[in-house]
Design a protein around this motif. Structure first.
Motif, PDB file in Angstrom:
ATOM      1  N   SER A  69       0.864  -1.178   0.000  1.00 29.86           N
ATOM      2  CA  SER A  69       0.000   0.000   0.000  1.00 29.86           C
ATOM      3  C   SER A  69       0.896   1.222   0.000  1.00 29.86           C
ATOM      4  O   SER A  69       1.774   1.359   0.850  1.00 29.86           O
ATOM      5  CB  SER A  69      -0.903   0.021   1.231  1.00 29.86           C
ATOM      6  N   LEU A  70       0.669   2.104  -0.967  1.00 34.38           N
ATOM      7  CA  LEU A  70       1.512   3.281  -1.143  1.00 34.38           C
ATOM      8  C   LEU A  70       0.623   4.511  -1.170  1.00 34.38           C
ATOM      9  O   LEU A  70      -0.280   4.607  -1.985  1.00 34.38           O
ATOM     10  CB  LEU A  70       2.281   3.144  -2.458  1.00 34.38           C
ATOM     11  N   SER A  71       0.873   5.441  -0.263  1.00 35.53           N
ATOM     12  CA  SER A  71       0.077   6.659  -0.191  1.00 35.53           C
ATOM     13  C   SER A  71       0.677   7.721  -1.102  1.00 35.53           C
ATOM     14  O   SER A  71       1.870   7.983  -1.073  1.00 35.53           O
ATOM     15  CB  SER A  71       0.033   7.184   1.242  1.00 35.53           C
ATOM     16  N   GLY A 106      -8.811   6.829  -1.965  1.00 35.54           N
ATOM     17  CA  GLY A 106      -8.427   7.816  -0.957  1.00 35.54           C
ATOM     18  C   GLY A 106      -6.944   8.142  -0.977  1.00 35.54           C
ATOM     19  O   GLY A 106      -6.350   8.370   0.064  1.00 35.54           O
ATOM     20  N   GLY A 107      -6.337   8.146  -2.156  1.00 38.48           N
ATOM     21  CA  GLY A 107      -4.923   8.461  -2.273  1.00 38.48           C
ATOM     22  C   GLY A 107      -3.994   7.299  -1.974  1.00 38.48           C
ATOM     23  O   GLY A 107      -2.786   7.451  -1.968  1.00 38.48           O
ATOM     24  N   VAL A 108      -4.554   6.110  -1.706  1.00 36.77           N
ATOM     25  CA  VAL A 108      -3.721   4.943  -1.429  1.00 36.77           C
ATOM     26  C   VAL A 108      -3.775   4.002  -2.615  1.00 36.77           C
ATOM     27  O   VAL A 108      -4.837   3.578  -3.053  1.00 36.77           O
ATOM     28  CB  VAL A 108      -4.162   4.217  -0.137  1.00 36.77           C
ATOM     29  N   LEU A 109      -2.600   3.695  -3.133  1.00 33.69           N
ATOM     30  CA  LEU A 109      -2.435   2.823  -4.284  1.00 33.69           C
ATOM     31  C   LEU A 109      -1.997   1.456  -3.783  1.00 33.69           C
ATOM     32  O   LEU A 109      -1.042   1.352  -3.019  1.00 33.69           O
ATOM     33  CB  LEU A 109      -1.364   3.417  -5.209  1.00 33.69           C
ATOM     34  N   LYS A 145       3.650  13.408  -4.386  1.00 33.02           N
ATOM     35  CA  LYS A 145       4.503  12.970  -3.278  1.00 33.02           C
ATOM     36  C   LYS A 145       4.131  11.557  -2.862  1.00 33.02           C
ATOM     37  O   LYS A 145       2.953  11.219  -2.746  1.00 33.02           O
ATOM     38  CB  LYS A 145       4.340  13.910  -2.081  1.00 33.02           C
ATOM     39  N   LEU A 146       5.149  10.741  -2.628  1.00 33.29           N
ATOM     40  CA  LEU A 146       4.964   9.422  -2.020  1.00 33.29           C
ATOM     41  C   LEU A 146       5.045   9.648  -0.517  1.00 33.29           C
ATOM     42  O   LEU A 146       6.094  10.010   0.009  1.00 33.29           O
ATOM     43  CB  LEU A 146       6.056   8.458  -2.479  1.00 33.29           C
ATOM     44  N   ASP A 147       3.911   9.451   0.162  1.00 38.96           N
ATOM     45  CA  ASP A 147       3.867   9.768   1.591  1.00 38.96           C
ATOM     46  C   ASP A 147       4.353   8.618   2.468  1.00 38.96           C
ATOM     47  O   ASP A 147       5.122   8.816   3.389  1.00 38.96           O
ATOM     48  CB  ASP A 147       2.448  10.161   2.000  1.00 38.96           C
ATOM     49  N   TYR A 148       3.865   7.415   2.215  1.00 44.34           N
ATOM     50  CA  TYR A 148       4.298   6.259   3.004  1.00 44.34           C
ATOM     51  C   TYR A 148       3.969   4.981   2.241  1.00 44.34           C
ATOM     52  O   TYR A 148       3.169   4.970   1.324  1.00 44.34           O
ATOM     53  CB  TYR A 148       3.657   6.233   4.393  1.00 44.34           C
ATOM     54  N   ALA A 149       4.622   3.900   2.649  1.00 43.03           N
ATOM     55  CA  ALA A 149       4.393   2.591   2.041  1.00 43.03           C
ATOM     56  C   ALA A 149       4.303   1.548   3.149  1.00 43.03           C
ATOM     57  O   ALA A 149       5.057   1.594   4.120  1.00 43.03           O
ATOM     58  CB  ALA A 149       5.533   2.235   1.094  1.00 43.03           C
ATOM     59  N   TYR A 150       3.360   0.627   2.987  1.00 45.97           N
ATOM     60  CA  TYR A 150       3.193  -0.464   3.945  1.00 45.97           C
ATOM     61  C   TYR A 150       3.054  -1.786   3.221  1.00 45.97           C
ATOM     62  O   TYR A 150       2.430  -1.865   2.172  1.00 45.97           O
ATOM     63  CB  TYR A 150       1.939  -0.246   4.809  1.00 45.97           C
TER      64      TYR A 150
END
Length: 170
Positions: A69-71, A106-109, A145-150
């Protein structure tokens, strides 16, 4: 291929020739440690003429067997969301020469993992459509912007050098 550490157990049984298997030492646990390191994400700049789509390339250094999951967030610079570009994100990757579209909510890829390293997907694309207008103006810009990745609820690294890209509308 990024994967979690893997464990296995060896149980001794059916001793022969008078051998005795200890109840406390008759089993052993082994761990195969993931040695590929962590997944690191980065994103490239993109540009397009008004009315076309900007295509940003998101890369990860190694494939992952798990979905990631990448924001992603967009922010105005001289371009304005809604009038110069559309705030909806379309994402895809290429497999066998075909575009495979991904879910963005919601902005999450959500980036798919693969259990087979030879087919591991490391490059993904994000498309942002621009609005055609008849106004003569300078190039307009915004940031992706890449905000975070999980992955499996573990945080991964977003490159501090390539986590913000510039979208330029020509």
């Amino acid at each position: 291929l990024f994967e979690n550490n893997e464990t296995f157990t060896i149980n001794l049984s059916d001793a022969t020739s008078g051998a005795v298997i200890s109840q406390s030492n008759g089993a052993a646990k082994g761990t195969i440690v993931n040695d590929e390191g962590v997944v690191i994400y980065s994103v490239t700049d993109a540009y397009a003429y008004e009315g076309q789509s900007l295509i940003f390339e998101i890369s990860r250094n190694i494939a992952s067997q798990y979905d990631n999951s990448l924001s992603i967030s967009l922010s105005d610079l001289s371009a304005a969301a809604g009038s110069d570009y559309f705030n909806n994100v379309t994402a895809f990757y290429i497999s066998g020469g075909e575009k495979i579209y991904l879910t963005v909510t919601g902005g999450v890829l959500v980036l798919p993992g693969t259990p087979d390293i030879s087919s591991g997907i490391k490059n993904f694309y994000v498309s942002i459509a621009t609005q055609q207008d008849l106004i003569f103006e300078a190039d307009e810009t915004f940031n992706l912007k890449l905000d975070y990745a999980y992955v499996n609820e573990a945080a991964f690294i977003i490159s501090p050098y390539n986590n913000i890209s510039l979208g330029t509308i020509l």
